[in-house]
Enzyme design. Structure first.
Site, short mmCIF file in Angstrom:
data_model
loop_
_atom_site.label_atom_id
_atom_site.label_comp_id
_atom_site.label_asym_id
_atom_site.label_seq_id
_atom_site.Cartn_x
_atom_site.Cartn_y
_atom_site.Cartn_z
N GLY A 132 0.81 -1.21 0.00
CA GLY A 132 0.00 0.00 0.00
C GLY A 132 0.84 1.26 0.00
O GLY A 132 1.92 1.33 -0.59
N SER A 133 0.37 2.27 0.71
CA SER A 133 0.96 3.61 0.64
C SER A 133 2.34 3.72 1.26
O SER A 133 2.98 4.77 1.14
CB SER A 133 0.03 4.62 1.30
N THR A 134 2.85 2.67 1.90
CA THR A 134 4.21 2.74 2.41
C THR A 134 5.23 2.86 1.28
O THR A 134 6.39 3.20 1.53
CB THR A 134 4.55 1.51 3.27
#
Length: 596
Positions: free
Chosen positions: A303-305
């Protein structure tokens, strides 16, 4: 008058009867005399002339060769604290041939062993032609002595070693365990087995008719104990990581959880915790689900990591700067048949706000504005798509889409962490590379001495520029206020990804993540937290993973004696927190921004 004409009978063969019997006696005495003389001569010959023959025959019946069991080396933490120790135990065994010949009381033996007399008797009979079978392994010396005291023929004891793990569940997935023969089967016990395993020796002993050792005669080969191995992690940091992860998993009723902490300067693994766990000292109810070390084996979409990496690709291209602007209006962005959404319409934002608010639209715009291989190749350089080379058994390589899949939709989703799978260890290493100024250092589960050389994979100016941008994530305006650690500047990124399932993605199952570094002014530690499918208290990374990070990181920095880089008052002012004097009490949760 009649006359008796009978003549007295003579002994057959003629002659007088006395003479015949006397001859027989002389013959018998002569034969026995010759036999006695022969035996005397033979005994004298063997005793005086060939005495070695008798000695060899006696030794063959009374002298035996016994193994000398070698102790397995210890696993210790970086401070020398024992984490895996071999303790002496007694294993009971039987010589079935000898036991049956001596009429051993199998029922009495079975009762002492806590076994079924019928089953043990049948087992002995099945192996009646053998000279060795195990009765019961790894008994305490006291319990074994109680059985041996019964003096049952054909029953013996021998010393072996059993592995003991003082930290129990907290280190189970890291250390793994050994089998009954004290050989590594999982984890670091398996990875370092060649160093840890001892080399057995042997000796000659004299035993009596009952098999009891009477005397040690000579050493044939000396036993060599295994080498001790000093591991990279601190048992105190490991315990804290496990405790806080367990708390987070329980509070959010999650399926599982993972925490990995790395030393930025050395690449050493400071902690690696997994839930669910197991007790390595009692594996009777161990299940495969609890056995695997998810930090190195389980792959997931991060995801957004991965958005900081997309920003790094933008800066590296020279097409963008930290002040570049992106129009995310109206909060959606169409790429062919894929509609990409932000949680809000952020309007026109700069590069820092992209990370602060976690904009999918802005990162997709970046990915599609760059050459098609730019972002995937940066992912490869940072370690995704191949193993870290840590040497941990069963480590997964993750999965990076092949180049023929780098189409606009794949590139757009890759920019915010979909279409690529990683492990928690890979994700922590990528952030450690950013924290070290773009230098990637090898992962080590062994304690490292001195400076560790690395490989530059990212320009230092770009890596340094990312850190203050990621600091804004851990503020009131960002998505991870709950990742804040009093007294320290924290930089990091949240992530919330739908879990993949057959045919697509699960609508109500998520992976919640937070990866961060501290202190941000000069990062020493990187910690990645992954909460698998939290079902209570919110599923966003800022809600489920960030608090675990904050508590574990606070303990890690304290135990490593890392000096604070921010005063408590300044931290409270920037984050709009209550005054530090109130921090010992729970702080009311601020609703974090939603992120992709």
């Amino acid at each position: 008058m009649s006359v008796d004409r009978r003549v007295p009978a003579r002994a057959a063969g003629g002659g007088e009867p006395g003479l015949k019997y006397a001859g027989r006696h002389y013959l018998v005495f002569g034969v026995f005399g010759l036999l006695l003389a022969g035996l005397t001569l033979r005994a004298g010959y063997l005793t005086v002339v060939d005495s070695e023959f008798l000695r060899a025959q006696g030794d063959a019946r009374m002298m035996r060769t016994e193994p000398i069991v070698a102790m397995r080396g210890m696993l210790r933490d970086r401070n020398g604290v024992p984490l895996a120790v071999s303790t002496p135990v007694t294993t009971l065994w039987m010589n079935p041939r000898q036991a049956i010949a001596a009429g051993a009381d199998i029922g009495k033996l079975a009762k002492a062993l806590g076994q079924s007399p019928r089953d043990l008797s049948a087992r002995v009979q099945r192996n009646r032609s053998k000279g060795f079978i195990y009765l019961k392994r790894h008994l305490s010396p006291t319990d074994a002595e109680g059985v041996l005291a019964l003096d049952i023929p054909g029953v013996f004891g021998m010393t072996e070693y059993r592995r003991f793990y003082p930290e129990g569940e907290a280190t189970a997935h890291l250390l793994g365990f050994t089998d009954l023969d004290d050989h590594g089967k999982e984890g670091l016990e398996l990875a370092f087995d060649e160093e840890l395993v001892g080399r057995a020796g042997s000796k000659r002993v004299v035993k009596d008719l009952k098999g009891h050792r009477v005397q040690d005669v000579s050493l044939i080969k000396a036993a060599h104990p295994g080498h001790d191995v000093d591991l990279s992690f601190d048992s105190r940091v490991q315990y804290s990581a496990y405790r806080e992860l367990a708390r987070g998993v329980a509070e959010h009723q999650a399926v599982a959880g993972v925490l990995v902490s790395l030393d930025v300067d050395t690449g050493e693994v400071l902690a690696m915790a997994n839930l669910p766990s197991y007790n390595p000292n009692n594996r009777a109810r161990l299940t495969p689900n609890a056995l695997r070390n998810r930090a190195v084996t389980d792959m997931f979409e991060p995801g957004s990591t991965l958005k900081p990496i997309t920003v790094a690709a933008a800066l590296e291209s020279g097409k963008y700067t930290t002040r570049s602007l992106f129009d995310t209006t109206p909060g959606t962005y169409r790429v062919l048949n894929k509609l990409i959404r932000d949680h809000h319409n952020y309007g026109v934002i700069d590069m820092t706000t992209l990370l602060t608010k976690s904009s999918n639209v802005a990162t997709a715009q970046i990915a599609l504005s760059l050459p098609r291989d730019t972002l995937p190749m940066l992912h490869q350089r940072l370690g995704f798509g191949h193993s870290t080379g840590s040497g941990f058994p069963g480590e997964s390589a993750g999965r990076l889409q092949p180049s023929n899949r780098w189409n606009p939709v794949e590139l757009a989703t890759m920019s915010y962490g979909y279409g690529i799978t990683v492990t928690a260890l890979q994700l922590a290493q990528a952030y450690a590379t950013i924290a070290s100024g773009g230098v990637q250092r090898p992962i080590s589960f062994r304690r490292v001495e001195g400076e560790v050389p690395g490989k530059r994979v990212l320009d230092e100016k770009i890596a340094r520029a990312l850190i203050p941008m990621m600091e804004t994530v851990v503020t009131q305006e960002g998505t991870a206020l709950r990742a804040a650690v009093p007294g320290y500047r924290i930089a990091g990124k949240t992530g919330t990804a739908h879990k993949a399932q057959s045919g697509g993605y699960a609508a109500d199952q998520y992976m919640s993540l937070f990866v961060g570094m501290a202190p941000a002014s000069k990062p020493r530690v990187v910690t990645a937290v992954v909460i698998d499918n939290p079902r209570k208290g919110g599923y966003y990374g800022g809600l489920a993973a960030a608090p675990v990070f904050a508590r574990a990181m606070a303990d890690t920095l304290r135990l490593m004696n890392v000096e604070p880089d921010r005063s408590a008052e300044r931290l409270a002012e920037q984050h709009r927190l209550p005054h530090p004097s109130t921090w010992q009490r729970p702080v009311a949760a601020h609703a974090p921004g939603r992120e992709g």
